[in-house]
Design an enzyme around this catalytic site. Structure first.
Site, PDB file in Angstrom:
ATOM      1  NE  ARG A 101     -58.754  42.058  42.998  1.00 44.15           N
ATOM      2  CZ  ARG A 101     -57.509  41.991  42.845  1.00 44.15           C
ATOM      3  NH1 ARG A 101     -56.763  40.360  43.147  1.00 44.15           N
ATOM      4  NH2 ARG A 101     -56.472  42.588  42.996  1.00 44.15           N
ATOM      5  CG  ASP A 130     -57.589  42.643  46.426  1.00 41.89           C
ATOM      6  OD1 ASP A 130     -57.192  43.255  46.736  1.00 41.89           O
ATOM      7  OD2 ASP A 130     -56.835  41.390  46.228  1.00 41.89           O
ATOM      8  CG  HIS A 201     -54.081  44.390  48.063  1.00 39.78           C
ATOM      9  ND1 HIS A 201     -54.653  44.140  46.251  1.00 39.78           N
ATOM     10  CD2 HIS A 201     -53.038  44.387  47.664  1.00 39.78           C
ATOM     11  CE1 HIS A 201     -53.441  44.550  45.540  1.00 39.78           C
ATOM     12  NE2 HIS A 201     -52.747  45.065  46.130  1.00 39.78           N
ATOM     13  CG  ASP A 267     -49.655  41.719  47.695  1.00 46.54           C
ATOM     14  OD1 ASP A 267     -50.957  41.728  48.791  1.00 46.54           O
ATOM     15  OD2 ASP A 267     -50.345  42.452  46.247  1.00 46.54           O
ATOM     16  CD  GLU A 268     -49.551  44.896  43.739  1.00 51.37           C
ATOM     17  OE1 GLU A 268     -49.399  44.487  42.328  1.00 51.37           O
ATOM     18  OE2 GLU A 268     -51.318  44.854  44.155  1.00 51.37           O
ATOM     19  CD1 TRP A 334     -45.744  38.798  45.323  1.00 48.81           C
ATOM     20  CD2 TRP A 334     -46.195  40.042  42.772  1.00 48.81           C
ATOM     21  NE1 TRP A 334     -45.959  40.539  45.050  1.00 48.81           N
ATOM     22  CE2 TRP A 334     -46.240  40.924  44.082  1.00 48.81           C
ATOM     23  CE3 TRP A 334     -46.582  40.016  41.715  1.00 48.81           C
ATOM     24  CZ2 TRP A 334     -46.718  41.847  43.331  1.00 48.81           C
ATOM     25  CZ3 TRP A 334     -46.866  41.078  40.928  1.00 48.81           C
ATOM     26  CH2 TRP A 334     -47.550  42.501  42.238  1.00 48.81           C
ATOM     27  CE1 TYR A 359     -48.540  35.598  40.378  1.00 50.86           C
ATOM     28  CE2 TYR A 359     -49.523  37.749  39.996  1.00 50.86           C
ATOM     29  CZ  TYR A 359     -48.606  37.287  40.203  1.00 50.86           C
ATOM     30  OH  TYR A 359     -48.935  37.479  42.111  1.00 50.86           O
ATOM     31  CG  PHE A 360     -51.993  29.531  34.724  1.00 49.41           C
ATOM     32  CD1 PHE A 360     -50.547  30.370  34.397  1.00 49.41           C
ATOM     33  CD2 PHE A 360     -52.078  28.053  35.763  1.00 49.41           C
ATOM     34  CE1 PHE A 360     -49.550  29.213  34.893  1.00 49.41           C
ATOM     35  CE2 PHE A 360     -51.068  27.495  36.117  1.00 49.41           C
ATOM     36  CZ  PHE A 360     -50.284  27.840  35.792  1.00 49.41           C
ATOM     37  CD1 TRP A 408     -52.779  36.874  40.174  1.00 46.29           C
ATOM     38  CD2 TRP A 408     -53.957  37.554  41.674  1.00 46.29           C
ATOM     39  NE1 TRP A 408     -52.007  37.236  41.007  1.00 46.29           N
ATOM     40  CE2 TRP A 408     -53.007  37.468  42.198  1.00 46.29           C
ATOM     41  CE3 TRP A 408     -54.711  38.223  43.001  1.00 46.29           C
ATOM     42  CZ2 TRP A 408     -52.682  37.450  43.555  1.00 46.29           C
ATOM     43  CZ3 TRP A 408     -54.492  38.215  44.095  1.00 46.29           C
ATOM     44  CH2 TRP A 408     -53.265  37.627  44.564  1.00 46.29           C
ATOM     45  CD  GLU A 410     -56.987  41.957  39.143  1.00 43.11           C
ATOM     46  OE1 GLU A 410     -56.837  40.766  38.267  1.00 43.11           O
ATOM     47  OE2 GLU A 410     -56.064  42.151  39.387  1.00 43.11           O
TER      48      GLU A 410
HETATM   49  C1  NAG Z   1     -50.502  41.718  41.233  1.00 38.52           C
HETATM   50  C2  NAG Z   1     -51.178  42.036  42.827  1.00 38.52           C
HETATM   51  C3  NAG Z   1     -52.843  41.291  42.719  1.00 38.52           C
HETATM   52  C4  NAG Z   1     -53.545  41.273  41.146  1.00 38.52           C
HETATM   53  C5  NAG Z   1     -52.338  41.183  39.999  1.00 38.52           C
HETATM   54  C6  NAG Z   1     -52.791  40.739  38.646  1.00 38.52           C
HETATM   55  C7  NAG Z   1     -50.058  39.775  43.252  1.00 38.52           C
HETATM   56  C8  NAG Z   1     -49.659  39.467  44.941  1.00 38.52           C
HETATM   57  N1  NAG Z   1     -50.341  41.377  43.897  1.00 38.52           N
HETATM   58  O1  NAG Z   1     -50.884  43.308  41.086  1.00 38.52           O
HETATM   59  O2  NAG Z   1     -54.234  41.859  44.029  1.00 38.52           O
HETATM   60  O3  NAG Z   1     -54.165  40.683  40.853  1.00 38.52           O
HETATM   61  O4  NAG Z   1     -51.219  41.279  40.111  1.00 38.52           O
HETATM   62  O5  NAG Z   1     -52.660  40.166  38.177  1.00 38.52           O
HETATM   63  O6  NAG Z   1     -49.738  39.375  42.416  1.00 38.52           O
END
Ligand code: NAG
Length: 470
Positions: A101, A130, A201, A267-268, A334, A359-360, A408, A410
């Protein structure tokens, strides 16, 4: 190296079995210590001795020694006389970094590894691919980095048209750089687990090789918005061509990374795209698969077979449980703890990283200083997190391999922000993964953190000054 870099004195190191030299730091491989996870550290007026049956634990003992040093760069350095016997509670103590990201260069990744080492963390989960960028050079598929590593938009918003600055953004690591980082980590007794995402992804992959998608004629683009997984088609088509591609990619990855574990995402994967694709439906029929969840399981199992044939084990996000778990897979839980609980009950190893605590990238305060994911995982929650779920009995609990924090990226656009999000939640994480549960004491932790912050000041690490208020 830490001592040499940070303090300007001559360091006498000796590494002689069972002989303690005077006026030296003795690193002693002691056969008589039964557990290779344990080290002892003694500081007297004659010498400093770190002993263990393993190099790894000696290295960890040195980290404790570093923590005992006064927070100053001037001499003399005085440290207390101590006699410590120490070993970790969990064997997997992991931290993750998403470099897709936003991209983080080798220099920062090395710093990150230094931070992990200082906290006795032993696994670095490197999220290399990703939708928003492919970050590892693959010689057989040059377009992955020529095209897939670049997008339009350095700062981008949640929805199309929101807050995209349109600036061309990207980057990737060459295989030489990757080797250099692996070597750097190995010297710090950290195993790097690379992650190559599948089956979803994969927009960056599809922007490079559209024939691997469920809409091969579409002009896919590297993602320019966040949180897109069920709005955009980022899923690979489960054809033989795709499997061959993934096998070739993983072959190069496994040649580079000595890690016995390879993370293959999982995932997802929104099932819509396979539902809509005649080719996917045909593949399901040919393989006797009734649902798209079974197709997801088929996908992961097939890749697992390949990875296992190279003597390695797969790790996947908890969605790999859908449609049946691949026989040897490790589950990374997760979406809460249910995935980890389920895996342990099925006698599969599990790594706990429930997003609401671990999730930090989530805010650490109700109101953050800068734009951050819209969820809060405060320091206290991290510190209070117990990786072994109450639902498991003693036998099942053995399958909880450990825990991990995830970062993550973003909203993490630069190294200072990454540090700001990481510290001091990493301190809390490392303590819960290393120390005995009975020793946890939040007020005491906060007190010790005050000292740690002074060390961070000296090291130039960014963290929120709001922690200093109380
Ligand atoms: C989830 C996604 C990840 C994303 C994150 C943001 C996982 C395993 N998958 O939606 O791609 O960046 O949360 O918190 O966490």
């Amino acid at each position: 190296n830490y001592l040499r870099k940070n303090y300007s004195f001559e360091l006498k190191l000796s590494r002689i079995p069972d002989v303690n030299r005077i006026n030296a730091i003795n690193l002693i491989i002691a056969k008589k210590i039964s557990s290779s996870k344990e080290y002892n550290l003694s500081v007297t007026n004659k010498s400093i001795n770190v002993g263990s049956a393993s190099d790894t634990a000696i290295f960890q003992g040195i980290q404790t020694l570093i923590q005992l040093l006064p927070i100053t760069k001037s001499l003399p350095l005085q440290i207390p006389w101590v006699s410590i016997i120490d070993y970790p509670r969990f064997d997997y103590r992991g931290m993750h970094l998403d470099v897709s990201r936003h991209f983080f260069d080798v220099a920062f990744v090395k710093k990150y590894l230094d931070y992990l080492a200082l906290h006795k963390m032993n696994y670095f989960h490197w999220h290399l691919t990703d939708d928003h960028g492919w970050r590892i050079e693959i010689k057989k598929y040059p377009k992955l980095t020529e095209t897939g590593s670049w997008r339009n938009g350095s700062i981008i918003g949640l929805y199309p048209g929101t807050g995209n600055d349109g600036i061309r953004y990207g980057g990737y690591y060459t295989q030489e750089q990757i080797k250099d980082v692996i070597d750097y980590a190995a010297k710090r007794f950290i195993t790097i687990i690379p992650e190559i995402e599948m089956p979803a992804h994969n927009l960056a992959t599809l922007a490079s090789y559209s024939e691997l998608g469920t809409e091969p004629n579409k002009k896919y683009e590297v993602a320019q918005t966040w949180g897109i997984f069920n709005k955009f088609n980022n899923v690979l088509q489960p054809t033989d061509t795709t499997f061959k591609f993934l096998e070739n990619v993983l072959t190069e990855v496994m040649d580079l990374f000595p890690s016995p574990y390879i993370h293959i995402g999982g995932d997802e994967a929104a099932k819509t795209w396979w539902k809509q694709s005649a080719v996917s439906q045909q593949i399901m029929k040919a393989n006797g698969l009734k649902t798209e969840s079974e197709l997801q399981s088929y996908f992961i199992r097939r890749m697992e077979k390949f990875v296992n044939s190279k003597g390695k084990t797969i790790i996947g996000w908890n969605e790999i449980l859908q449609g049946g778990l691949a026989p040897n897979a490790v589950v990374m839980s997760w979406q809460g703890e249910k995935g980890g609980i389920e895996a342990a009950k099925q006698k599969h190893k599990a790594i706990m990283t429930p997003e609401m605590k671990m999730y930090f990238n989530h805010a650490q305060f109700a109101k953050e200083d800068s734009l951050t994911a819209n969820k809060v995982s405060p320091l206290l929650d991290v510190y209070n997190y117990e990786p072994i779920p109450v639902e498991l009995n003693t036998e099942q609990a053995k399958y909880i391999w450990g825990g991990q924090g995830c970062l993550w990226s973003e909203y993490i656009t630069n190294p200072a922000k990454a540090e700001y999000m990481l510290f001091p939640r990493l301190d809390a994480l490392s303590e819960i993964l290393w120390s005995p549960k009975e020793k946890r004491n939040y007020p005491d932790f906060l007190k010790r953190l005050k000292t740690q912050f002074k060390r961070y000041d000296l090291m130039g690490i960014t963290y929120s000054k709001r922690y200093l208020d109380n």
